[in-house]
Design a protein around this motif. Structure first.
Motif, PDB file in Angstrom:
ATOM      1  N   ILE A  24       0.836  -1.198   0.000  1.00 58.13           N
ATOM      2  CA  ILE A  24       0.000   0.000   0.000  1.00 58.13           C
ATOM      3  C   ILE A  24       0.874   1.252   0.000  1.00 58.13           C
ATOM      4  N   SER A  25       0.554   2.181  -0.910  1.00 57.44           N
ATOM      5  CA  SER A  25       1.269   3.455  -0.937  1.00 57.44           C
ATOM      6  C   SER A  25       0.425   4.576  -0.348  1.00 57.44           C
ATOM      7  N   ASP A  26      -0.914   4.398  -0.368  1.00 59.93           N
ATOM      8  CA  ASP A  26      -1.799   5.438   0.143  1.00 59.93           C
ATOM      9  C   ASP A  26      -3.118   4.793   0.565  1.00 59.93           C
ATOM     10  N   ILE A  27      -3.854   5.500   1.386  1.00 56.36           N
ATOM     11  CA  ILE A  27      -5.145   5.018   1.878  1.00 56.36           C
ATOM     12  C   ILE A  27      -6.148   6.152   1.754  1.00 56.36           C
ATOM     13  N   GLU A  28      -7.299   5.853   1.137  1.00 60.07           N
ATOM     14  CA  GLU A  28      -8.379   6.846   1.057  1.00 60.07           C
ATOM     15  C   GLU A  28      -9.301   6.637   2.251  1.00 60.07           C
ATOM     16  N   VAL A  29      -9.531   7.710   3.005  1.00 64.62           N
ATOM     17  CA  VAL A  29     -10.343   7.639   4.208  1.00 64.62           C
ATOM     18  C   VAL A  29     -11.533   8.583   4.072  1.00 64.62           C
ATOM     19  N   ASN A  30     -12.701   8.112   4.437  1.00 64.73           N
ATOM     20  CA  ASN A  30     -13.893   8.956   4.509  1.00 64.73           C
ATOM     21  C   ASN A  30     -13.927   9.519   5.922  1.00 64.73           C
ATOM     22  N   LEU A  31     -13.570  10.781   6.067  1.00 64.21           N
ATOM     23  CA  LEU A  31     -13.473  11.384   7.395  1.00 64.21           C
ATOM     24  C   LEU A  31     -14.838  11.549   8.057  1.00 64.21           C
ATOM     25  N   GLU A  32     -15.878  11.786   7.259  1.00 62.22           N
ATOM     26  CA  GLU A  32     -17.214  11.940   7.833  1.00 62.22           C
ATOM     27  C   GLU A  32     -17.707  10.653   8.478  1.00 62.22           C
ATOM     28  N   LYS A  33     -17.430   9.527   7.824  1.00 64.78           N
ATOM     29  CA  LYS A  33     -17.882   8.232   8.345  1.00 64.78           C
ATOM     30  C   LYS A  33     -16.824   7.544   9.195  1.00 64.78           C
ATOM     31  N   GLY A  34     -15.584   8.041   9.121  1.00 64.21           N
ATOM     32  CA  GLY A  34     -14.506   7.479   9.926  1.00 64.21           C
ATOM     33  C   GLY A  34     -14.094   6.087   9.509  1.00 64.21           C
ATOM     34  N   ARG A  35     -14.067   5.844   8.189  1.00 66.36           N
ATOM     35  CA  ARG A  35     -13.660   4.514   7.738  1.00 66.36           C
ATOM     36  C   ARG A  35     -12.844   4.587   6.453  1.00 66.36           C
ATOM     37  N   ILE A  36     -12.122   3.510   6.212  1.00 69.95           N
ATOM     38  CA  ILE A  36     -11.295   3.414   5.014  1.00 69.95           C
ATOM     39  C   ILE A  36     -12.196   3.134   3.821  1.00 69.95           C
ATOM     40  N   GLU A  37     -12.004   3.903   2.745  1.00 68.55           N
ATOM     41  CA  GLU A  37     -12.771   3.711   1.510  1.00 68.55           C
ATOM     42  C   GLU A  37     -12.006   2.837   0.518  1.00 68.55           C
ATOM     43  N   ALA A  38     -10.676   3.050   0.414  1.00 62.34           N
ATOM     44  CA  ALA A  38      -9.893   2.307  -0.566  1.00 62.34           C
ATOM     45  C   ALA A  38      -8.422   2.284  -0.187  1.00 62.34           C
ATOM     46  N   LEU A  39      -7.721   1.275  -0.705  1.00 66.16           N
ATOM     47  CA  LEU A  39      -6.279   1.168  -0.577  1.00 66.16           C
ATOM     48  C   LEU A  39      -5.680   1.447  -1.945  1.00 66.16           C
ATOM     49  N   ILE A  40      -4.581   2.166  -1.983  1.00 63.64           N
ATOM     50  CA  ILE A  40      -3.916   2.489  -3.238  1.00 63.64           C
ATOM     51  C   ILE A  40      -2.575   1.760  -3.269  1.00 63.64           C
ATOM     52  N   VAL A  41      -2.352   1.004  -4.352  1.00 62.30           N
ATOM     53  CA  VAL A  41      -1.108   0.269  -4.539  1.00 62.30           C
ATOM     54  C   VAL A  41      -0.507   0.738  -5.861  1.00 62.30           C
ATOM     55  N   PRO A  42       0.800   1.076  -5.874  1.00 65.51           N
ATOM     56  CA  PRO A  42       1.420   1.505  -7.129  1.00 65.51           C
ATOM     57  C   PRO A  42       1.238   0.456  -8.215  1.00 65.51           C
ATOM     58  N   GLY A  43       0.908   0.916  -9.418  1.00 62.23           N
ATOM     59  CA  GLY A  43       0.699   0.017 -10.547  1.00 62.23           C
ATOM     60  C   GLY A  43       2.006  -0.556 -11.059  1.00 62.23           C
ATOM     61  N   PRO A  44       1.908  -1.438 -12.038  1.00 65.81           N
ATOM     62  CA  PRO A  44       3.104  -2.066 -12.610  1.00 65.81           C
ATOM     63  C   PRO A  44       4.050  -1.021 -13.182  1.00 65.81           C
ATOM     64  N   GLY A  45       5.333  -1.216 -12.948  1.00 66.96           N
ATOM     65  CA  GLY A  45       6.333  -0.317 -13.507  1.00 66.96           C
ATOM     66  C   GLY A  45       6.721   0.834 -12.602  1.00 66.96           C
ATOM     67  N   LYS A  46       6.008   1.041 -11.516  1.00 64.29           N
ATOM     68  CA  LYS A  46       6.372   2.139 -10.609  1.00 64.29           C
ATOM     69  C   LYS A  46       7.489   1.675  -9.681  1.00 64.29           C
ATOM     70  N   ILE A  47       8.406   2.581  -9.427  1.00 66.65           N
ATOM     71  CA  ILE A  47       9.508   2.301  -8.510  1.00 66.65           C
ATOM     72  C   ILE A  47       9.304   3.170  -7.279  1.00 66.65           C
ATOM     73  N   LEU A  48       9.189   2.547  -6.129  1.00 64.12           N
ATOM     74  CA  LEU A  48       8.979   3.243  -4.863  1.00 64.12           C
ATOM     75  C   LEU A  48       7.737   4.129  -4.898  1.00 64.12           C
ATOM     76  N   GLY A  49       6.791   3.778  -5.762  1.00 64.24           N
ATOM     77  CA  GLY A  49       5.552   4.537  -5.842  1.00 64.24           C
ATOM     78  C   GLY A  49       5.708   5.900  -6.489  1.00 64.24           C
ATOM     79  N   ILE A  50       6.879   6.151  -7.101  1.00 61.92           N
ATOM     80  CA  ILE A  50       7.138   7.476  -7.649  1.00 61.92           C
ATOM     81  C   ILE A  50       7.244   7.442  -9.171  1.00 61.92           C
ATOM     82  N   PHE A  51       8.191   6.669  -9.688  1.00 67.84           N
ATOM     83  CA  PHE A  51       8.472   6.687 -11.119  1.00 67.84           C
ATOM     84  C   PHE A  51       7.724   5.564 -11.822  1.00 67.84           C
ATOM     85  N   GLY A  52       7.334   5.810 -13.049  1.00 71.47           N
ATOM     86  CA  GLY A  52       6.697   4.759 -13.826  1.00 71.47           C
ATOM     87  C   GLY A  52       5.331   5.169 -14.305  1.00 71.47           C
ATOM     88  N   LYS A  53       4.534   4.181 -14.566  1.00 77.34           N
ATOM     89  CA  LYS A  53       3.207   4.428 -15.129  1.00 77.34           C
ATOM     90  C   LYS A  53       2.310   5.123 -14.115  1.00 77.34           C
TER      91      LYS A  53
END
Length: 90
Positions: A24-53
């Motif tokens: 996981i590189s990032d987490i989307e949180v719904n602050l009003e409901k106080g829960r996690i909405e989604a997990l973000i994972v770098p796609g193929p080809g990304k290095i350290l979540g920075i470079f790439g697609k």
């Protein structure tokens, strides 16, 4: 209870094809409901979540099937369409 830092240490695996998607590189949180909405994972080809697609895996809470000690099992039926695939279609 599990913390967001604990979630970031777990590898994401798609149960549809057994593919390791990464960590996981990032987490989307719904602050009003106080829960996690989604997990973000770098796609193929990304290095350290920075470079790439620019295409990341956005895994909604409904797609998470099991949170284990070391891994998170998800059910991703829809593949990411990478820029390479889009270019091949044109």
């Amino acid at each position: 209870m599990i913390s967001t830092s604990d979630l970031r240490e777990k590898e994401i695996i798609n149960i549809i094809d057994g593919r390791r998607l990464g960590f996981i590189s990032d987490i989307e949180v719904n602050l009003e409901k106080g829960r996690i909405e989604a997990l973000i994972v770098p796609g193929p080809g990304k290095i350290l979540g920075i470079f790439g697609k620019d295409n990341d895996y956005v895994i909604t809470w409904r797609e998470i099937k099991k949170i284990g000690v070391d891994v998170i099992l998800v059910e991703l039926k829809n593949e990411i369409i990478t820029n390479e695939v889009e270019e091949e279609k044109n």
